[in-house]
Design an enzyme around this catalytic site. Structure first.
Site, mmCIF file in Angstrom:
data_model
loop_
_atom_site.group_PDB
_atom_site.id
_atom_site.type_symbol
_atom_site.label_atom_id
_atom_site.label_comp_id
_atom_site.label_asym_id
_atom_site.label_seq_id
_atom_site.Cartn_x
_atom_site.Cartn_y
_atom_site.Cartn_z
ATOM 1 C CG ASP A 54 -2.041 0.796 1.246
ATOM 2 O OD1 ASP A 54 -2.701 0.903 0.207
ATOM 3 O OD2 ASP A 54 -2.482 1.794 1.933
ATOM 4 C CD GLU A 112 -1.839 2.133 -3.479
ATOM 5 O OE1 GLU A 112 -3.165 2.749 -3.561
ATOM 6 O OE2 GLU A 112 -2.169 2.267 -2.555
HETATM 7 C C1 BGC Z 1 -5.515 2.470 -0.432
HETATM 8 C C2 BGC Z 1 -6.830 3.652 0.494
HETATM 9 C C3 BGC Z 1 -6.024 3.772 2.324
HETATM 10 C C4 BGC Z 1 -5.247 4.130 1.788
HETATM 11 C C5 BGC Z 1 -4.432 4.803 3.136
HETATM 12 C C6 BGC Z 1 -4.639 3.511 0.260
HETATM 13 O O1 BGC Z 1 -3.965 3.062 -1.341
HETATM 14 O O2 BGC Z 1 -6.031 1.531 -1.292
HETATM 15 O O3 BGC Z 1 -7.959 1.924 0.200
HETATM 16 O O4 BGC Z 1 -6.939 4.077 2.760
HETATM 17 O O5 BGC Z 1 -3.939 3.888 1.075
HETATM 18 O O6 BGC Z 1 -4.291 3.753 3.425
#
Ligand code: BGC
Length: 534
Positions: free
Chosen positions: A200, A269
């Site tokens: 993440d 990500e």
């Molecule tokens: C996740 C979100 C989350 C955020 C903070 C991201 O990009 O996909 O759902 O709220 O990270 O953890």
């Protein structure tokens, strides 16, 4: 060089949002045992693996992305044995399993945050004072979800940093103990048998230790956002609160760990203004991430799908790579590989974003699946995309997403894409026997899986047919690509090829009949050589 081709290159991965997949114990919330029960359905789609959004212990302030114990399943979702069962069943069906670990921050309830001796595991700073001697945060950093990124702690008389909710304090990655602990957590799950980790917000790990102010964004600069207008977050260039150079060194450590296991994947990500430059740095060579994806095909407020929205990110990704400028090269060098998605649990479903708000269109949904599956790279499909689900409209009284509470009604937040799966046409659509945690909109009922299974021309049957057909097309899975100049923003003309095969793919992205190279294409029609729609 070995002939082994990594399973994740060109794979189709199905994202499961566990709260909303299937509720096996009738508490209105989906769980791991529920996922296990429905894995046959997932395998039947023909996908190669699943990515499951976080299911770890959490106070659920950000629905699992605020983790308070990285090694334990939250009781809402079951327990670690349930996870092992899920993994075993998935593997018996030839499905790979990617878990989702949010390391940039923990929950405020994580024992590390509460432990006085671990103060340096988080980012604490003294207050500043304005000219009237009022206490103010140490710098201008703002939270993605709105407001200052600093929260005052009365007890410690210091501010702590949070990129997201104040209940999600940022970890201090400059502390080597934090780094070792994170590596250890990854090892724990790799040893348990997972096939990959989605990291993440992987570019948010480090912050500038000097806590310098972010400069303002240049006016007119493009920003991937859900909002029509600027937000405090989008008015800054985030060069000090994220995307710091130290990220790369830590990623190399994670990769070294992962390389001790065979066939595992690290998917990052990235949320940044320059996602391709970063994706290049984060995936290049053999000691970084295997692949990255970013929100640039997912967010944004563009109301129709146009050719450049898809082509530009892909061309920019490859243009950034000095050593690999196409996929064949990438396979050969075991290097950089892109991943693409149109929808996920954070954005308005593509079906509504690029068609009409809250409406369904059978032809458009099918085209989206085919288009995503023909792009060069790995494709992520979000649960419900295979059914053509539109975004659900959520009344304010039913809102759950904390972000929405800041932005409603300008934006209803992320609940509209997170509503439960619709297995049949019963009152709660076969998701649960009791009222689900988010309401299922009436418009979804008719799109249920049981019904779509029976209809030859449903989006679901189309998706299965297409994914199974794609499996025997190596030129699409990991061949090269060429976008052919169309001079028409409604047409994508894409050639996928390798040394022995070629498949030509033409898509009419528009809602009107369009002429291209002497052929008429009905609204949202497409032609992929040798593929026959059911
Ligand atoms: C996740 C979100 C989350 C955020 C903070 C991201 O990009 O996909 O759902 O709220 O990270 O953890």
């Amino acid at each position: 060089m070995s002939n082994h081709v990594d399973w994740w290159r060109g794979a189709i991965i199905y994202q499961i949002y566990p709260r909303s997949f299937y509720d096996s114990n009738n508490d209105g919330i989906g769980d791991l045992a529920g996922i296990t029960q429905k894995l046959d359905y997932v395998a039947d789609l023909g996908v190669d693996g699943i990515w499951i959004s976080p299911f770890f212990k959490s106070p659920m302030k950000d629905f699992g992305y605020d983790i308070s114990d990285y090694r334990d399943v939250d009781p809402i979702f079951g327990n670690n044995d349930d996870f092992d069962d899920l993994l075993e069943k998935a593997h018996s069906l030839n499905l790979k399993v990617i878990i989702d670990l949010a390391f940039s921050h923990t929950s405020e309830e994580h024992p590390w945050f509460l432990d006085e001796t671990k103060k340096d595991w988080y980012v604490w700073a003294d207050a500043k004072h304005d000219k009237d001697n009022n206490r103010v945060p140490p710098n201008n950093w703002v939270s993605v979800f709105g407001g200052s990124a600093w929260e005052w702690c009365e007890q410690r008389e210091k501010y702590y940093f949070h990129n997201f909710l104040k209940e999600q304090p940022d970890l201090n990655f400059h502390n080597l103990d934090v780094q070792s602990e994170i590596i250890d957590i990854c090892k724990y799950w790799l040893d348990r048998g997972i096939d990959g980790i989605r990291l993440d917000v992987v570019n948010f790990y480090f912050h500038d230790p000097l806590l310098r102010d972010n400069p303002p964004r240049q006016s007119g600069a493009k920003f991937a956002t859900q909002f029509e207008k600027e937000t405090p977050y989008s008015t800054q260039q985030h060069i000090y609160d994220k995307s710091r150079p130290e990220n790369l060194d830590f990623i190399a450590k994670l990769r070294a760990l992962t390389d001790q296991y065979s066939d595992r994947v690290l998917v990052g990500e990235i949320g940044d203004d320059h996602p391709y430059k970063l994706a290049q740095e984060y995936t290049n060579g053999k000691n970084h991430l295997h692949t990255c994806y970013n929100p640039h095909m997912m967010s944004g407020t563009q109301k129709t799908l146009t050719e450049d929205l898809v082509r530009v990110p892909i061309e920019t990704f490859f243009a950034q790579h000095s050593e690999v400028n196409n996929l064949a090269e990438s396979v050969k060098e075991s290097s950089a590989w892109p991943s693409w998605a149109f929808s996920n649990h954070d954005v308005v479903r593509a079906q509504s974003r690029w068609y009409k708000p809250y409406s369904y269109n059978n032809a458009f949904s099918k085209m989206l699946i085919a288009l995503l599956g023909c792009l060069p790279g790995t494709a992520f499909i979000f649960q419900g995309e295979e059914l053509g689900l539109p975004e659900a409209k959520i009344a304010f009284k039913n809102i759950q997403d904390p972000w929405a509470k800041e932005t409603y009604p300008q934006w209803q937040g992320r609940d509209g894409c997170r509503t439960p799966m619709i297995w049949d046409n019963s009152i709660y659509c076969g998701f649960s026997q009791t009222l689900p945690w988010l309401p299922i909109p009436k418009a979804h009922h008719i799109l249920n899986i049981q019904t779509q299974n029976k209809e030859k021309t449903s989006v679901l049957n189309f998706t299965k047919e297409f994914i199974h057909w794609r499996k025997i097309k190596p030129e699409i899975i990991n061949g090269n690509h060429e976008f052919i100049e169309t001079s028409n923003s409604n047409i994508i003309d894409l050639r996928r090829y390798n040394s022995s095969n070629e498949t030509h793919c033409i898509f009419n992205l528009s809602c009107v009949e369009t002429q291209y190279k002497g052929q008429k294409y009905a609204p949202y029609a497409f032609h992929i050589d040798e593929f026959k729609e059911p």
